[in-house]
Design an enzyme around this catalytic site. Structure first.
Site, PDB file in Angstrom:
ATOM      1  N   ASP A   2       6.361   3.115   3.880  1.00  0.00           N
ATOM      2  CA  ASP A   2       5.772   1.791   4.118  1.00  0.00           C
ATOM      3  C   ASP A   2       6.594   0.657   3.506  1.00  0.00           C
ATOM      4  OD1 ASP A   2       3.595   2.340   5.732  1.00  0.00           O
ATOM      5  OD2 ASP A   2       2.190   2.611   4.068  1.00  0.00           O
TER       6      ASP A   2
ATOM      7  N   HIS B 281      -5.460  -6.839   5.183  1.00  0.00           N
ATOM      8  CA  HIS B 281      -4.662  -7.808   4.420  1.00  0.00           C
ATOM      9  C   HIS B 281      -4.918  -9.181   5.039  1.00  0.00           C
ATOM     10  CE1 HIS B 281      -1.386  -4.723   3.068  1.00  0.00           C
ATOM     11  NE2 HIS B 281      -2.046  -5.110   1.999  1.00  0.00           N
TER      12      HIS B 281
ATOM     13  N   ARG C 281      -7.689  -4.674  -0.492  1.00  0.00           N
ATOM     14  CA  ARG C 281      -6.504  -4.349  -1.281  1.00  0.00           C
ATOM     15  C   ARG C 281      -6.457  -5.146  -2.589  1.00  0.00           C
ATOM     16  NH1 ARG C 281      -2.708  -1.501   1.974  1.00  0.00           N
ATOM     17  NH2 ARG C 281      -3.944  -0.273   3.447  1.00  0.00           N
TER      18      ARG C 281
ATOM     19  N   ARG D 262       1.888   4.074  -2.259  1.00  0.00           N
ATOM     20  CA  ARG D 262       2.774   2.907  -2.217  1.00  0.00           C
ATOM     21  C   ARG D 262       3.145   2.374  -3.610  1.00  0.00           C
ATOM     22  NH1 ARG D 262       1.888  -1.614   2.229  1.00  0.00           N
ATOM     23  NH2 ARG D 262       4.094  -1.841   1.713  1.00  0.00           N
TER      24      ARG D 262
ATOM     25  N   CYS E  30       4.201  -8.693   8.185  1.00  0.00           N
ATOM     26  CA  CYS E  30       4.260  -7.598   7.202  1.00  0.00           C
ATOM     27  C   CYS E  30       5.704  -7.245   6.860  1.00  0.00           C
ATOM     28  CB  CYS E  30       3.573  -6.347   7.738  1.00  0.00           C
ATOM     29  SG  CYS E  30       1.835  -6.549   8.093  1.00  0.00           S
TER      30      CYS E  30
HETATM   31  N1  ARG Z   1       0.823   0.940   6.087  1.00  0.00           N
HETATM   32  C1  ARG Z   1       0.830  -0.263   5.299  1.00  0.00           C
HETATM   33  C2  ARG Z   1      -0.409  -0.298   4.422  1.00  0.00           C
HETATM   34  O1  ARG Z   1      -1.448   0.077   4.890  1.00  0.00           O
HETATM   35  C3  ARG Z   1       0.917  -1.475   6.160  1.00  0.00           C
HETATM   36  C4  ARG Z   1       1.111  -2.755   5.396  1.00  0.00           C
HETATM   37  C5  ARG Z   1       1.082  -3.974   6.256  1.00  0.00           C
HETATM   38  N2  ARG Z   1       1.470  -5.123   5.538  1.00  0.00           N
HETATM   39  C6  ARG Z   1       0.898  -6.339   5.603  1.00  0.00           C
HETATM   40  N3  ARG Z   1       1.443  -7.311   4.959  1.00  0.00           N
HETATM   41  N4  ARG Z   1      -0.214  -6.522   6.255  1.00  0.00           N
HETATM   42  O2  ARG Z   1      -0.378  -0.701   3.270  1.00  0.00           O
END
Ligand code: ARG
Length: 277
Positions: free
Chosen positions: A77, A176, A147, A102, A270
């Site tokens: 990612d 996000h 998040r 991550r 992203c």
């Molecule tokens: N697979 C990543 C996650 O779920 C995607 C992140 C997407 N980034 C963003 N800035 N929206 O964390």
């Protein structure tokens, strides 16, 4: 009825940006931390790289200064550079990821910021960088609910000296802030109302009465996950209603296809972290 000045679209000016990107050399989907990801679905890393290169070239053609961070094997990612931190006034507020998969990305990005002359601030609170923090009108709009922790909003306010306005996200597909909102210039935004709770919506309606309201259809292809220089707005090619709305307001939408990276739940924005010296 006569045509008045109010019917004219305002003149827009492009300000070339400095951004950080990460080539998706190790991109794949092997875990599921958002509803877009399905480890059972095959991914094509070579196609992801080609699509990403189109985005990279689009930025170069717009005169952007595009910086690159080396991708790290085992961090699929990492291509979503927006999550690597939040950079303002040469200060780089590092990321501290929600999911263990991550977490190593946080230090990797902070190393890059340090090596490139930014004043790095190690985060205490969980936050996913520019994925949840968006600068507009001199204030920082900050997402929470999936998040970034609300305490990170306070931490960022102290570090940046800016007003930080918390917004609650309620739809797991728009986890996000940058999946539910686009910043178009110094004072204009676009957003998907159903992605926010009521109090947050009231704030948005009051602060941004002229905002573009996008369709559920466009949001569902991550159309809002776009990047603007004030005139050119790089968006998902499939977000055709949003494209028309932007054109109507005097912007120049540029569509790109990042279908492979959509399998990881990310789009244009992203893959893009703005660097503000
Ligand atoms: N697979 C990543 C996650 O779920 C995607 C992140 C997407 N980034 C963003 N800035 N929206 O964390």
């Amino acid at each position: 009825m006569t045509l008045t000045d109010t019917n004219q679209t305002p003149a827009r000016t492009a300000t070339p940006r400095t951004v950080l990107m990460c080539r998706p050399s190790h991109f794949t989907v092997v875990y599921r931390i958002n509803p877009w990801m399905d480890p059972e679905m095959p991914t094509d890393t070579a196609l992801a790289v080609r699509q990403w290169e189109t985005l990279y070239q689009t930025y170069v053609d717009l005169g952007f200064d595009v910086q690159l961070i080396d991708p790290v094997e085992g961090l699929p990612d990492m291509v979503y550079a927006a999550n690597g931190g939040f950079v303002i006034d040469n200060i780089a507020y590092g990321a501290s990821f929600t999911h263990p998969q991550r977490q190593p990305e946080g230090p990797a990005y902070m190393d890059w910021f340090g090596a490139n002359g930014f004043d790095v601030r190690e985060p205490v609170e969980v936050n996913e960088g520019e994925g949840d923090f968006l600068l507009v009108d001199g204030v920082i709009l900050a997402g929470m609910g999936f998040r970034s922790a609300s305490n990170s909003h306070k931490e960022l306010a102290e570090i940046s000296g800016r007003e930080v306005i918390s917004l609650n996200l309620v739809n797991p597909s728009f986890y996000h802030l940058d999946t539910a909102m686009a910043i178009l210039d110094d004072s204009s935004i676009a957003y998907l109302p159903s992605a926010f709770d009521k109090p947050s919506l009231e704030i948005l309606r009051e602060r941004f009465p002229d905002a573009i309201i996008v369709t559920e259809e466009d949001a569902a292809v991550l159309g809002l996950n776009s990047f603007s220089d004030g005139y050119n707005v790089v968006i998902a090619a499939r977000a055709t209603n949003f494209e028309a709305q932007l054109r109507e307001r005097g912007y120049n939408p540029i569509g790109v296809d990042l279908s492979e990276l959509l399998l990881g739940g990310g789009g244009v924005k992203c893959c893009t972290l703005q660097l503000r010296r």
